[in-house]
Design a protein around this motif. Structure first.
Motif, short mmCIF file in Angstrom:
data_model
loop_
_atom_site.label_atom_id
_atom_site.label_comp_id
_atom_site.label_asym_id
_atom_site.label_seq_id
_atom_site.Cartn_x
_atom_site.Cartn_y
_atom_site.Cartn_z
N ASP A 140 38.01 14.50 24.28
CA ASP A 140 37.41 13.19 24.11
C ASP A 140 36.12 13.09 24.92
OD1 ASP A 140 39.29 11.57 22.41
OD2 ASP A 140 40.69 12.24 23.95
N LEU A 141 36.17 13.56 26.15
CA LEU A 141 35.01 13.43 27.04
C LEU A 141 34.79 14.71 27.84
CD1 LEU A 141 32.81 11.86 28.67
CD2 LEU A 141 34.69 10.96 30.08
N MET A 142 33.58 15.21 27.81
CA MET A 142 33.18 16.32 28.68
C MET A 142 32.07 15.81 29.60
SD MET A 142 33.66 19.44 29.67
CE MET A 142 34.61 20.21 28.34
N GLN A 143 32.25 16.05 30.90
CA GLN A 143 31.32 15.55 31.90
C GLN A 143 30.71 16.71 32.68
OE1 GLN A 143 33.75 11.96 33.75
NE2 GLN A 143 35.08 13.55 32.93
N ILE A 144 29.48 16.53 33.10
CA ILE A 144 28.82 17.52 33.97
C ILE A 144 29.17 17.16 35.40
CG2 ILE A 144 26.63 18.52 34.69
CD1 ILE A 144 25.54 17.59 31.89
N HIS A 145 29.90 18.04 36.06
CA HIS A 145 30.48 17.74 37.36
C HIS A 145 29.43 17.80 38.46
CE1 HIS A 145 34.53 18.10 39.71
NE2 HIS A 145 33.72 17.18 40.22
N ASN A 146 29.26 16.69 39.14
CA ASN A 146 28.36 16.59 40.30
C ASN A 146 26.93 17.06 39.99
OD1 ASN A 146 30.46 15.56 41.80
ND2 ASN A 146 30.98 17.51 42.74
N LEU A 147 26.49 16.81 38.76
CA LEU A 147 25.11 17.08 38.34
C LEU A 147 24.74 18.57 38.34
CD1 LEU A 147 25.09 14.01 39.33
CD2 LEU A 147 22.65 14.32 39.68
N VAL A 148 25.72 19.45 38.46
CA VAL A 148 25.44 20.88 38.55
C VAL A 148 24.80 21.38 37.25
CG1 VAL A 148 26.43 23.19 38.80
CG2 VAL A 148 27.27 21.30 40.22
N ASP A 149 23.56 21.87 37.36
CA ASP A 149 22.82 22.43 36.22
C ASP A 149 22.82 21.47 35.03
OD1 ASP A 149 21.16 24.36 35.23
OD2 ASP A 149 22.66 25.95 35.13
N TRP A 150 22.59 20.20 35.30
CA TRP A 150 22.82 19.16 34.30
C TRP A 150 21.87 19.25 33.11
CZ3 TRP A 150 19.16 15.61 32.85
CH2 TRP A 150 18.07 15.42 33.69
N GLU A 178 23.39 11.65 45.77
CA GLU A 178 23.00 12.01 44.41
C GLU A 178 22.73 10.78 43.54
OE1 GLU A 178 26.29 14.39 43.19
OE2 GLU A 178 25.46 16.24 44.03
N HIS A 179 22.88 9.59 44.10
CA HIS A 179 22.75 8.38 43.29
C HIS A 179 21.36 8.22 42.69
CE1 HIS A 179 26.46 6.14 45.12
NE2 HIS A 179 26.78 7.11 44.30
N GLN A 180 20.32 8.50 43.47
CA GLN A 180 18.97 8.31 42.95
C GLN A 180 18.70 9.27 41.80
OE1 GLN A 180 16.93 5.74 43.69
NE2 GLN A 180 15.81 6.52 41.91
N ASP A 202 32.93 0.68 49.66
CA ASP A 202 31.76 1.47 49.27
C ASP A 202 31.16 0.84 48.01
OD1 ASP A 202 29.87 3.33 48.64
OD2 ASP A 202 31.23 5.05 48.65
N ARG A 203 30.22 -0.08 48.22
CA ARG A 203 29.69 -0.86 47.10
C ARG A 203 28.19 -0.59 46.87
NH1 ARG A 203 32.01 -4.71 50.30
NH2 ARG A 203 30.05 -5.88 50.45
N LYS A 204 27.70 0.53 47.34
CA LYS A 204 26.26 0.83 47.20
C LYS A 204 25.81 0.81 45.75
CE LYS A 204 26.55 4.77 49.37
NZ LYS A 204 27.94 4.73 49.89
N VAL A 205 26.69 1.23 44.85
CA VAL A 205 26.30 1.33 43.44
C VAL A 205 26.10 -0.03 42.78
CG1 VAL A 205 27.37 3.58 43.10
CG2 VAL A 205 28.73 1.50 42.74
N GLU A 206 26.52 -1.10 43.45
CA GLU A 206 26.34 -2.43 42.87
C GLU A 206 24.87 -2.83 42.78
OE1 GLU A 206 30.51 -4.66 44.21
OE2 GLU A 206 28.63 -5.08 45.30
#
Length: 305
Positions: A140-150, A178-180, A202-206
């Motif tokens: 259903d979903l494939m994700q790139i883990h921790n932006l590695v070689d994204w 890695e948020h930015q 941890d609400r930085k992403v808000e």
């Protein structure tokens, strides 16, 4: 019933509080798992999934395997759908495959895993291995883990999506540093899902990331919703408003906070204990806090954290 439906109903009826509405909900409805729409398609998905990092990282010969099988069975029995894993998580994918086969491949499964390597061919081979371990023909979903070689993997994921090997694609991170970079990707690349760490402490992403997800129509998966929280409230009594909201434990309190943000699609707490699983799943039923109550929850926790 979804949180936005509750909010509209409360305003229309002129209810004095969210709790007045709660009294009108039947027992059956209050125990039904809430679901959110995946923005890119409108498909509904339950608000509580199951992470598999350490809890399913056991050997298939382990005496704990029957307990893990029962854990996964209970997850589906309680209305769960999303199992989230990664090649990073040791033998978790192999254990998932075993459990799915033993359970007859539950129809409500939402399979989510990740690619976590460098290089195009290495990524393809790793995803093929994940299919083999899960004993599935597609994810259903494939994700790139921790932006590695994204950048490289994103091209492959688009191709896999086009031919039906995956339904959705996404990117994950747990690190604030890695948020930015993730924000820039979200601005420029079409994504179905983003997985991040988010909790009441941890609400930085808000500030930027969650509003951007709403604007771009990207589903948000919350990982580590309990990160470093239980130590602060251990032995502390829940506030009275929490029990009226349907929270019987701090775990439910924390999860209801996380999944009540309008940008959040689901959360994936991990546990190896069935009693904790049941506790977590209960957080996805009944009422969710509105903005005013969310602020009160923050105020309560700031007295402890």
């Amino acid at each position: 019933m979804k949180r936005r439906t509750f909010t509209q109903a409360l305003l229309a009826l002129g209810a004095s509080s969210a709790f007045a509405k709660a009294k009108t909900i039947s027992d059956a409805a209050s125990k039904q798992m809430l679901a959110n729409k995946i923005p890119s398609t409108g498909e509904l998905i339950p608000v509580i999934g199951l992470g598999t990092n350490k809890n399913l990282n056991i050997d298939l010969s382990s005496k704990e395997l029957p307990e893990r099988l029962q854990l996964v069975k209970t997850f589906f029995d309680l209305g769960g759908e999303m199992l989230d894993s990664s090649p990073m998580y040791g033998s978790s994918e192999e254990v998932i495959g075993y459990c799915l086969e033993q359970l007859g491949y539950p129809k409500k499964l939402f399979s989510a895993t990740k690619v976590w390597t460098r290089g195009k061919q290495a990524g393809i081979e790793q995803m093929q291995e994940s299919l083999r371990l899960w004993r599935l023909k597609s994810f259903d979903l494939m994700q790139i883990h921790n932006l590695v070689d994204w950048k490289l993997h994103l091209k492959t994921l688009r191709q896999w999506k086009q031919v039906g090997l995956i339904n959705y694609l996404g990117i994950t991170t747990y690190a604030g540093r890695e948020h930015q970079a993730l924000i820039e990707i979200m601005k420029t690349e079409p994504l179905d899902f983003v997985q991040i760490t988010y909790n009441i402490r941890d609400r930085k992403v808000e500030k930027y990331l969650l509003p951007l997800a709403l604007d771009k129509g990207i589903a948000i998966i919350v990982n580590r919703p309990f990160k470093e929280l239980f130590g602060y409230t251990k032995g502390k009594q829940l506030p009275s408003y929490a029990t009226e909201l349907g929270c019987n434990t701090w775990a439910q309190f924390y999860l209801k906070f996380a999944i009540s943000h309008p940008a959040v699609t689901c959360a994936i707490p991990a546990t190896s204990k069935i009693k904790h699983l049941k506790d977590n799943m209960a957080a996805g039923t009944g009422l969710l806090p509105d903005d005013k109550l969310r602020q009160e929850m923050i105020n309560t926790c700031e007295r402890y954290l």
